[in-house]
Design a protein around this motif. Structure first.
Motif, PDB file in Angstrom:
ATOM      1  N   ARG A 208       0.837  -1.204   0.000  1.00 14.85           N
ATOM      2  CA  ARG A 208       0.000   0.000   0.000  1.00 14.85           C
ATOM      3  C   ARG A 208       0.869   1.250   0.000  1.00 14.85           C
ATOM      4  NH1 ARG A 208      -0.434  -2.558   4.636  1.00 14.85           N
ATOM      5  NH2 ARG A 208      -2.432  -3.428   4.067  1.00 14.85           N
ATOM      6  N   ASP A 209       0.244   2.364  -0.319  1.00 17.44           N
ATOM      7  CA  ASP A 209       0.888   3.665  -0.168  1.00 17.44           C
ATOM      8  C   ASP A 209       0.822   4.056   1.303  1.00 17.44           C
ATOM      9  OD1 ASP A 209       1.341   3.885  -2.891  1.00 17.44           O
ATOM     10  OD2 ASP A 209      -0.433   5.100  -3.267  1.00 17.44           O
ATOM     11  N   ILE A 210       1.937   4.513   1.843  1.00 20.82           N
ATOM     12  CA  ILE A 210       1.957   5.033   3.211  1.00 20.82           C
ATOM     13  C   ILE A 210       1.580   6.513   3.178  1.00 20.82           C
ATOM     14  CG2 ILE A 210       3.423   5.544   5.206  1.00 20.82           C
ATOM     15  CD1 ILE A 210       5.040   3.011   4.458  1.00 20.82           C
ATOM     16  N   ASN A 211       2.176   7.222   2.243  1.00 18.89           N
ATOM     17  CA  ASN A 211       1.863   8.630   2.005  1.00 18.89           C
ATOM     18  C   ASN A 211       2.270   8.929   0.560  1.00 18.89           C
ATOM     19  OD1 ASN A 211       4.703   9.186   2.008  1.00 18.89           O
ATOM     20  ND2 ASN A 211       4.653   9.418   4.237  1.00 18.89           N
ATOM     21  N   GLU A 212       2.357  10.202   0.199  1.00 17.96           N
ATOM     22  CA  GLU A 212       2.664  10.517  -1.206  1.00 17.96           C
ATOM     23  C   GLU A 212       4.086  10.163  -1.608  1.00 17.96           C
ATOM     24  OE1 GLU A 212       3.421  14.885   0.449  1.00 17.96           O
ATOM     25  OE2 GLU A 212       1.500  13.893   0.291  1.00 17.96           O
ATOM     26  N   LYS A 213       4.982   9.938  -0.646  1.00 20.99           N
ATOM     27  CA  LYS A 213       6.374   9.645  -0.966  1.00 20.99           C
ATOM     28  C   LYS A 213       6.794   8.205  -0.687  1.00 20.99           C
ATOM     29  CE  LYS A 213       8.060  14.313  -0.360  1.00 20.99           C
ATOM     30  NZ  LYS A 213       9.058  15.182   0.225  1.00 20.99           N
ATOM     31  N   LEU A 214       6.081   7.525   0.213  1.00 15.18           N
ATOM     32  CA  LEU A 214       6.504   6.190   0.656  1.00 15.18           C
ATOM     33  C   LEU A 214       5.471   5.124   0.347  1.00 15.18           C
ATOM     34  CD1 LEU A 214       7.885   7.035   4.221  1.00 15.18           C
ATOM     35  CD2 LEU A 214       9.233   6.566   2.171  1.00 15.18           C
ATOM     36  N   ILE A 215       5.978   3.920   0.056  1.00 16.17           N
ATOM     37  CA  ILE A 215       5.115   2.751  -0.087  1.00 16.17           C
ATOM     38  C   ILE A 215       5.570   1.699   0.922  1.00 16.17           C
ATOM     39  CG2 ILE A 215       4.562   3.128  -2.516  1.00 16.17           C
ATOM     40  CD1 ILE A 215       6.594   0.919  -3.226  1.00 16.17           C
ATOM     41  N   LEU A 216       4.671   0.782   1.233  1.00  9.70           N
ATOM     42  CA  LEU A 216       4.982  -0.357   2.081  1.00  9.70           C
ATOM     43  C   LEU A 216       5.060  -1.576   1.188  1.00  9.70           C
ATOM     44  CD1 LEU A 216       5.273  -1.208   5.124  1.00  9.70           C
ATOM     45  CD2 LEU A 216       2.902  -2.005   4.925  1.00  9.70           C
ATOM     46  N   MET A 217       6.151  -2.325   1.328  1.00  8.04           N
ATOM     47  CA  MET A 217       6.302  -3.577   0.591  1.00  8.04           C
ATOM     48  C   MET A 217       6.309  -4.719   1.601  1.00  8.04           C
ATOM     49  SD  MET A 217       8.928  -2.676  -2.512  1.00  8.04           S
ATOM     50  CE  MET A 217       8.327  -3.979  -3.578  1.00  8.04           C
ATOM     51  N   GLU A 218       5.781  -5.886   1.175  1.00 10.06           N
ATOM     52  CA  GLU A 218       5.686  -7.041   2.060  1.00 10.06           C
ATOM     53  C   GLU A 218       6.247  -8.279   1.397  1.00 10.06           C
ATOM     54  OE1 GLU A 218       1.704  -7.907   3.357  1.00 10.06           O
ATOM     55  OE2 GLU A 218       1.292  -5.824   3.906  1.00 10.06           O
ATOM     56  N   TYR A 219       6.808  -9.132   2.227  1.00  2.00           N
ATOM     57  CA  TYR A 219       7.224 -10.464   1.808  1.00  2.00           C
ATOM     58  C   TYR A 219       6.629 -11.443   2.801  1.00  2.00           C
ATOM     59  CZ  TYR A 219      10.024 -14.610   0.947  1.00  2.00           C
ATOM     60  OH  TYR A 219      10.425 -15.889   0.675  1.00  2.00           O
ATOM     61  N   SER A 220       5.858 -12.399   2.321  1.00  2.00           N
ATOM     62  CA  SER A 220       5.293 -13.434   3.184  1.00  2.00           C
ATOM     63  C   SER A 220       5.962 -14.759   2.857  1.00  2.00           C
ATOM     64  CB  SER A 220       3.785 -13.567   2.964  1.00  2.00           C
ATOM     65  OG  SER A 220       3.145 -12.378   3.369  1.00  2.00           O
ATOM     66  N   TYR A 221       6.339 -15.484   3.900  1.00  2.00           N
ATOM     67  CA  TYR A 221       6.995 -16.759   3.691  1.00  2.00           C
ATOM     68  C   TYR A 221       5.992 -17.782   3.195  1.00  2.00           C
ATOM     69  CZ  TYR A 221      11.186 -15.032   5.786  1.00  2.00           C
ATOM     70  OH  TYR A 221      12.317 -14.312   6.028  1.00  2.00           O
ATOM     71  N   PRO A 222       6.417 -18.610   2.261  1.00  2.00           N
ATOM     72  CA  PRO A 222       5.527 -19.686   1.785  1.00  2.00           C
ATOM     73  C   PRO A 222       5.209 -20.643   2.940  1.00  2.00           C
ATOM     74  CG  PRO A 222       7.523 -19.505   0.424  1.00  2.00           C
ATOM     75  CD  PRO A 222       7.704 -18.612   1.602  1.00  2.00           C
ATOM     76  N   ILE A 223       3.980 -21.067   2.986  1.00  2.00           N
ATOM     77  CA  ILE A 223       3.565 -21.994   4.055  1.00  2.00           C
ATOM     78  C   ILE A 223       3.809 -23.423   3.647  1.00  2.00           C
ATOM     79  CG2 ILE A 223       1.580 -22.780   5.394  1.00  2.00           C
ATOM     80  CD1 ILE A 223       0.480 -19.949   5.174  1.00  2.00           C
TER      81      ILE A 223
END
Length: 172
Positions: free
Chosen positions: A157-172
């Motif tokens: 998601r966008d955090i604000n106009e300058k930053l985004i959040l990236m995610e990595y989820s481990y495979p189950i």
């Protein structure tokens, strides 16, 4: 601590303050990793990193070495409940944050950060049973975005106009 044939991650020590000071003055680091108007002095470096080195902060600071040379910094830390809520993450997962910089510009865009991240991902999964890693990224930092995508991260998601959040989820 953690290594492959070329890249080694080791705990940051006080002898690394000078490298960190130099890296914090690098234009690209200033633009993407911190506030470009926030000028670091050796005192500021010590104030920021000493508690981490001494184990008095939740952030675990590590130096990225390439063929024995310190070239960057990576840190990891468990997210607290308030941070998970702030980023709208699942509350009952073991989620860690990560921050990475290649401070020595001669070593950027050579796959070193990718190797460092992959080493840390494996360590976090195998040893700490982490389920998800998140990181904040400047939208304009396209080379870092490509690096994180190579490591399996995706935009959350966008955090604000300058930053985004990236995610990595481990495979189950």
């Amino acid at each position: 601590m953690i290594h492959n044939l070329e890249v080694r991650l080791r705990r940051m020590e006080e002898i690394d303050y000078e490298n960190m000071l130099e890296w914090r003055h690098d234009e690209e680091v200033m633009n993407f990793y911190s506030n470009p108007h926030d000028i670091y002095t050796i005192e500021k470096v010590v104030n920021k990193y000493k508690s981490r080195i001494d184990g008095k902060d939740k952030k675990i600071p590590c130096i990225i070495e390439y063929c024995g040379n310190p070239v960057g910094y990576i840190q990891f830390y468990e997210l607290e409940l308030a941070e998970k809520q702030q980023y709208e993450l699942v509350l009952d997962t073991i989620t860690y944050g990560m921050d990475v910089l290649i401070g020595d510009s001669r070593y950027r865009n050579k796959g070193i950060a990718t190797q460092a991240i992959q080493l840390l991902q494996k360590y976090l999964f195998d040893n700490l049973k982490v389920q998800k890693i998140v990181l904040k990224l400047a939208k304009e930092n396209l080379s870092a975005n490509r690096c994180y995508e190579k490591c399996g991260f995706s935009k959350s998601r966008d955090i604000n106009e300058k930053l985004i959040l990236m995610e990595y989820s481990y495979p189950i």
